[in-house]
Write a protein that holds these residues in place. Structure first.
Motif, PDB file in Angstrom:
ATOM      1  N   ALA A 133      27.093 -43.557  23.618  1.00 60.34           N
ATOM      2  CA  ALA A 133      28.078 -42.826  24.417  1.00 60.34           C
ATOM      3  C   ALA A 133      29.195 -42.264  23.535  1.00 60.34           C
ATOM      4  CB  ALA A 133      28.660 -43.731  25.500  1.00 60.34           C
ATOM      5  N   ILE A 134      29.650 -43.045  22.557  1.00 60.28           N
ATOM      6  CA  ILE A 134      30.692 -42.574  21.640  1.00 60.28           C
ATOM      7  C   ILE A 134      30.177 -41.391  20.830  1.00 60.28           C
ATOM      8  CG2 ILE A 134      32.005 -43.190  19.569  1.00 60.28           C
ATOM      9  CD1 ILE A 134      32.241 -46.034  20.767  1.00 60.28           C
ATOM     10  N   ALA A 135      28.957 -41.485  20.332  1.00 58.32           N
ATOM     11  CA  ALA A 135      28.392 -40.398  19.535  1.00 58.32           C
ATOM     12  C   ALA A 135      28.227 -39.130  20.368  1.00 58.32           C
ATOM     13  CB  ALA A 135      27.044 -40.820  18.950  1.00 58.32           C
ATOM     14  N   VAL A 136      27.722 -39.257  21.593  1.00 63.29           N
ATOM     15  CA  VAL A 136      27.548 -38.081  22.462  1.00 63.29           C
ATOM     16  C   VAL A 136      28.902 -37.464  22.802  1.00 63.29           C
ATOM     17  CG1 VAL A 136      26.816 -37.348  24.774  1.00 63.29           C
ATOM     18  CG2 VAL A 136      25.329 -38.805  23.393  1.00 63.29           C
ATOM     19  N   ALA A 137      29.895 -38.296  23.100  1.00 64.91           N
ATOM     20  CA  ALA A 137      31.235 -37.778  23.398  1.00 64.91           C
ATOM     21  C   ALA A 137      31.818 -37.066  22.177  1.00 64.91           C
ATOM     22  CB  ALA A 137      32.152 -38.917  23.840  1.00 64.91           C
ATOM     23  N   ALA A 138      31.604 -37.610  20.984  1.00 66.78           N
ATOM     24  CA  ALA A 138      32.109 -36.974  19.767  1.00 66.78           C
ATOM     25  C   ALA A 138      31.453 -35.623  19.546  1.00 66.78           C
ATOM     26  CB  ALA A 138      31.876 -37.878  18.562  1.00 66.78           C
ATOM     27  N   ILE A 139      30.153 -35.532  19.791  1.00 66.72           N
ATOM     28  CA  ILE A 139      29.452 -34.258  19.620  1.00 66.72           C
ATOM     29  C   ILE A 139      29.949 -33.234  20.627  1.00 66.72           C
ATOM     30  CG2 ILE A 139      27.198 -33.147  19.887  1.00 66.72           C
ATOM     31  CD1 ILE A 139      25.983 -35.658  18.586  1.00 66.72           C
ATOM     32  N   ILE A 140      30.090 -33.633  21.879  1.00 67.25           N
ATOM     33  CA  ILE A 140      30.558 -32.705  22.915  1.00 67.25           C
ATOM     34  C   ILE A 140      31.982 -32.240  22.624  1.00 67.25           C
ATOM     35  CG2 ILE A 140      31.204 -32.528  25.351  1.00 67.25           C
ATOM     36  CD1 ILE A 140      28.757 -34.335  25.932  1.00 67.25           C
ATOM     37  N   LEU A 141      32.869 -33.164  22.286  1.00 69.81           N
ATOM     38  CA  LEU A 141      34.247 -32.783  21.986  1.00 69.81           C
ATOM     39  C   LEU A 141      34.327 -31.913  20.739  1.00 69.81           C
ATOM     40  CD1 LEU A 141      36.079 -36.107  22.834  1.00 69.81           C
ATOM     41  CD2 LEU A 141      36.117 -33.961  24.130  1.00 69.81           C
ATOM     42  N   ASN A 142      33.505 -32.178  19.750  1.00 67.91           N
ATOM     43  CA  ASN A 142      33.478 -31.340  18.558  1.00 67.91           C
ATOM     44  C   ASN A 142      33.002 -29.928  18.896  1.00 67.91           C
ATOM     45  OD1 ASN A 142      33.711 -30.762  15.754  1.00 67.91           O
ATOM     46  ND2 ASN A 142      31.498 -30.964  15.587  1.00 67.91           N
ATOM     47  N   GLU A 143      32.004 -29.817  19.741  1.00 65.18           N
ATOM     48  CA  GLU A 143      31.529 -28.488  20.167  1.00 65.18           C
ATOM     49  C   GLU A 143      32.618 -27.732  20.912  1.00 65.18           C
ATOM     50  OE1 GLU A 143      28.827 -26.404  19.906  1.00 65.18           O
ATOM     51  OE2 GLU A 143      28.336 -27.786  18.290  1.00 65.18           O
ATOM     52  N   LEU A 144      33.304 -28.417  21.835  1.00 65.28           N
ATOM     53  CA  LEU A 144      34.383 -27.766  22.574  1.00 65.28           C
ATOM     54  C   LEU A 144      35.493 -27.322  21.628  1.00 65.28           C
ATOM     55  CD1 LEU A 144      34.615 -30.065  25.716  1.00 65.28           C
ATOM     56  CD2 LEU A 144      33.681 -27.742  25.588  1.00 65.28           C
ATOM     57  N   PHE A 145      35.837 -28.177  20.674  1.00 71.64           N
ATOM     58  CA  PHE A 145      36.865 -27.821  19.701  1.00 71.64           C
ATOM     59  C   PHE A 145      36.430 -26.618  18.869  1.00 71.64           C
ATOM     60  CE2 PHE A 145      38.701 -28.069  15.460  1.00 71.64           C
ATOM     61  CZ  PHE A 145      40.049 -28.089  15.753  1.00 71.64           C
ATOM     62  N   ASP A 146      35.178 -26.648  18.390  1.00 72.21           N
ATOM     63  CA  ASP A 146      34.682 -25.538  17.573  1.00 72.21           C
ATOM     64  C   ASP A 146      34.724 -24.222  18.333  1.00 72.21           C
ATOM     65  OD1 ASP A 146      34.228 -27.037  15.356  1.00 72.21           O
ATOM     66  OD2 ASP A 146      32.058 -27.211  15.612  1.00 72.21           O
ATOM     67  N   ARG A 147      34.305 -24.243  19.576  1.00 75.14           N
ATOM     68  CA  ARG A 147      34.209 -22.996  20.341  1.00 75.14           C
ATOM     69  C   ARG A 147      35.563 -22.513  20.842  1.00 75.14           C
ATOM     70  NH1 ARG A 147      28.775 -21.883  21.676  1.00 75.14           N
ATOM     71  NH2 ARG A 147      27.448 -23.600  21.071  1.00 75.14           N
ATOM     72  N   LYS A 148      36.394 -23.412  21.331  1.00 80.02           N
ATOM     73  CA  LYS A 148      37.669 -23.020  21.943  1.00 80.02           C
ATOM     74  C   LYS A 148      38.775 -22.822  20.914  1.00 80.02           C
ATOM     75  CE  LYS A 148      36.169 -23.485  26.183  1.00 80.02           C
ATOM     76  NZ  LYS A 148      35.843 -22.356  26.987  1.00 80.02           N
ATOM     77  N   VAL A 149      38.946 -23.768  20.009  1.00 85.26           N
ATOM     78  CA  VAL A 149      40.075 -23.745  19.086  1.00 85.26           C
ATOM     79  C   VAL A 149      39.734 -22.978  17.813  1.00 85.26           C
ATOM     80  CG1 VAL A 149      41.670 -25.178  17.748  1.00 85.26           C
ATOM     81  CG2 VAL A 149      40.942 -25.910  20.023  1.00 85.26           C
ATOM     82  N   ALA A 150      38.617 -23.337  17.181  1.00 85.91           N
ATOM     83  CA  ALA A 150      38.276 -22.729  15.899  1.00 85.91           C
ATOM     84  C   ALA A 150      37.614 -21.366  16.056  1.00 85.91           C
ATOM     85  CB  ALA A 150      37.364 -23.669  15.108  1.00 85.91           C
TER      86      ALA A 150
END
Length: 85
Positions: free
Chosen positions: A31-48
């Motif tokens: 669950a931690i790994a999946v949450a990290a991947i999802i949050l990283n994707e959101l960060f990459d797409r929205k912020v970066a």
């Protein structure tokens, strides 16, 4: 002997505790790994602004997050074990 590595009993104990944590709480680590991947994707797409995505980077972020959580978990466990009763 060549190739033989001498390990302290503390390092062996820590390694065994981490291994036991992975086995006992595999669903938490997943669950931690999946949450990290999802949050990283959101960060990459929205912020970066990176629309392409990099799966290798997502996996590395997930591994780092899990290792950080393991480190904190082990630190807290070792501090609790040293506390006087």
């Amino acid at each position: 002997m060549l190739g033989t590595v001498v390990r302290s009993s503390y390092a062996g104990d820590v390694r065994q505790r981490i291994r036991d944590q992975f086995r006992a709480y595999w669903w938490v680590w997943m669950a931690i790994a999946v949450a990290a991947i999802i949050l990283n994707e959101l960060f990459d797409r929205k912020v970066a602004g990176d629309k392409n995505g990099h799966p290798g980077g997502d996996v590395l972020v997930a591994i780092m997050v899990v290792l950080i959580v393991i480190g904190v978990w082990e630190f807290v466990a070792s501090r609790r074990s040293r506390r006087p009763s």
